[in-house]
Design an enzyme around this catalytic site. Structure first.
Site, PDB file in Angstrom:
ATOM      1  N   GLY A 131     -25.951   6.330 -75.443  1.00 22.76           N
ATOM      2  CA  GLY A 131     -25.437   7.133 -74.584  1.00 22.76           C
ATOM      3  C   GLY A 131     -26.498   7.545 -73.211  1.00 22.76           C
ATOM      4  O   GLY A 131     -25.987   7.956 -72.303  1.00 22.76           O
TER       5      GLY A 131
ATOM      6  N   GLY B 248     -27.994   5.602 -71.036  1.00 20.29           N
ATOM      7  CA  GLY B 248     -27.950   4.646 -69.860  1.00 20.29           C
ATOM      8  C   GLY B 248     -27.452   5.093 -68.546  1.00 20.29           C
ATOM      9  O   GLY B 248     -26.470   5.786 -68.294  1.00 20.29           O
TER      10      GLY B 248
ATOM     11  N   CYS C  37     -23.968   3.996 -68.232  1.00 17.91           N
ATOM     12  CA  CYS C  37     -23.341   4.041 -69.567  1.00 17.91           C
ATOM     13  C   CYS C  37     -22.396   5.341 -69.251  1.00 17.91           C
ATOM     14  O   CYS C  37     -22.703   6.147 -68.899  1.00 17.91           O
ATOM     15  CB  CYS C  37     -24.585   4.323 -70.526  1.00 17.91           C
ATOM     16  SG  CYS C  37     -23.780   5.200 -72.111  1.00 17.91           S
TER      17      CYS C  37
END
Ligand code: 5GP
Length: 352
Positions: free
Chosen positions: A178, A180, A183
């Site tokens: 999670g 990124g 993301c």
């Protein structure tokens, strides 16, 4: 009963590094290369422990051509065919990874590439590393390639690091669920672990077993890399910050209103990536990635030098003679929310 954990977990932006007295003379005294020996493959590796993410905007041969000069690894994206590898001349086997998913077709592709090119690294990468099929696949790859440095992920907690190292027989676990920049997993699924805490927990678990970890995702500036090394990451993987350069794919676009220049960067499970590589987005999937515009940054060499300079400077502030020693020398301070907001608005201001 649903359990709520109340211990506070932290991201890179929640902490700063405490400066300490040091007898070091200059930033050039800092050793940014590391020598690592791996658990299962018994391979030895020497280089700068940064890795370009295996995204199709950063894990490319063009990016490899820049980063390999510095001893930095590029995780090449999984859409390169065996033929794409075959035409490359003189790749350094230590400086790139061949990426793989966990399907039979992925395994065949991996075998085909590794029969053509000499490469020491395999990166087995799926978004949700908690699936037991990942461990099964890792075992199969280890049997087929006992001498390769095998990386697998992504996970973000102790028990899965242990599982992959012990039963999956991988050398290195990739950590990050999670964080990124492209993301949206935390928004779409509600799942995730703040990255600094994930790195602390997973490095502790891995090192106890003779394994190593990659802190993957959430790097917004050189200081974040130093915080990750301070949390005992063996490697740091970088996506968005290594995108947006001349050497990354895509055109430079100019914002009509501001005149600023940008390049496109997108998550590998974004709608854009799905449409690019598979022609469509399957109905049963939700996109856990997004497309964003990254400010155009010119030559990637300048960004790399900026990152290496930042890490060297952190080391002189804390008296660490090498990246290897950062974990021992570094203390982190949990900062207050107003200080955090100030730092974020400063970063946004710099990007404008
Ligand atoms: P960044 O350095 O840009 O913050 O993070 C890079 C990492 O983001 C990659 O190495 C990968 O682990 C993760 N990532 C890439 N694309 C996606 C995506 O579409 N969805 C999610 N959840 N993560 C992604």
């Amino acid at each position: 009963m649903t359990k709520i954990e109340t211990e506070e977990l932290l991201d890179y932006s929640d902490v700063l590094i405490r400066p300490k007295r040091s007898t070091m003379q200059s930033r050039s005294d800092v050793e940014v290369e590391r020598n690592l020996k791996f658990k299962w493959s018994s391979q030895q590796w020497k280089g700068v422990p940064l890795i370009a993410a295996n995204m199709d905007t950063t894990g490319t041969f063009e990016v490899y051509n820049v980063l390999s000069k510095y001893g930095i690894v590029t995780a090449l994206h999984k859409f390169y065919t065996p033929g794409d590898f075959k035409v490359q001349k003189s790749l350094n086997p230590n400086m790139f990874m061949v990426s793989s998913g966990i399907s039979d077709a992925d395994f065949e592709r991996l075998q085909s590439i590794l029969s053509e090119v000499s490469c020491n690294w395999i990166c087995i990468d799926i978004a949700n590393g908690y699936l037991s099929s990942l461990v099964t696949y890792c075992k199969k790859v280890r049997e087929a390639f006992p001498d390769k440095i095998i990386v697998a992920g992504n996970v973000a907690t102790r028990e899965m690091v242990e599982e992959l190292l012990i039963n999956g027989k991988v050398d290195v676990v990739k950590v990050g669920i999670g964080p990124g920049s492209a993301c949206t997993t935390r928004l779409k699924t509600g799942v995730g672990i703040p990255q600094l805490s994930a790195v602390l927990e997973c490095s502790d678990a891995a090192h106890g077993l003779g394994g190593a970890i990659i802190a993957d995702g959430g790097i917004t500036c050189p200081g974040d890399v130093s915080k990750a090394f301070g949390a005992c990451a063996d490697f740091v993987m970088v996506g968005g910050q290594f995108a947006g350069h001349d050497q990354n794919p895509g055109e430079v676009v100019i914002d009509e209103k501001t005149g600023k220049q940008f390049k496109s960067f997108y998550g590998m499970s974004s709608k854009k990536a799905m449409e690019t590589h598979y022609g469509k987005m399957e109905k049963y999937r939700s996109s856990e990635g997004r497309e964003l515009r990254i400010p155009y940054k010119g030559d990637l060499n300048n960004t790399v030098l900026d990152y290496l300079g930042g890490i060297r400077s952190t080391c002189t502030y804390i008296g660490a003679t090498s990246i290897k020693n950062m974990g021992k020398c570094l203390s982190l301070i949990h900062i207050s929310e107003p200080t955090r907001q100030e730092a974020i608005s400063y970063a946004v201001f710099c990007l404008k």
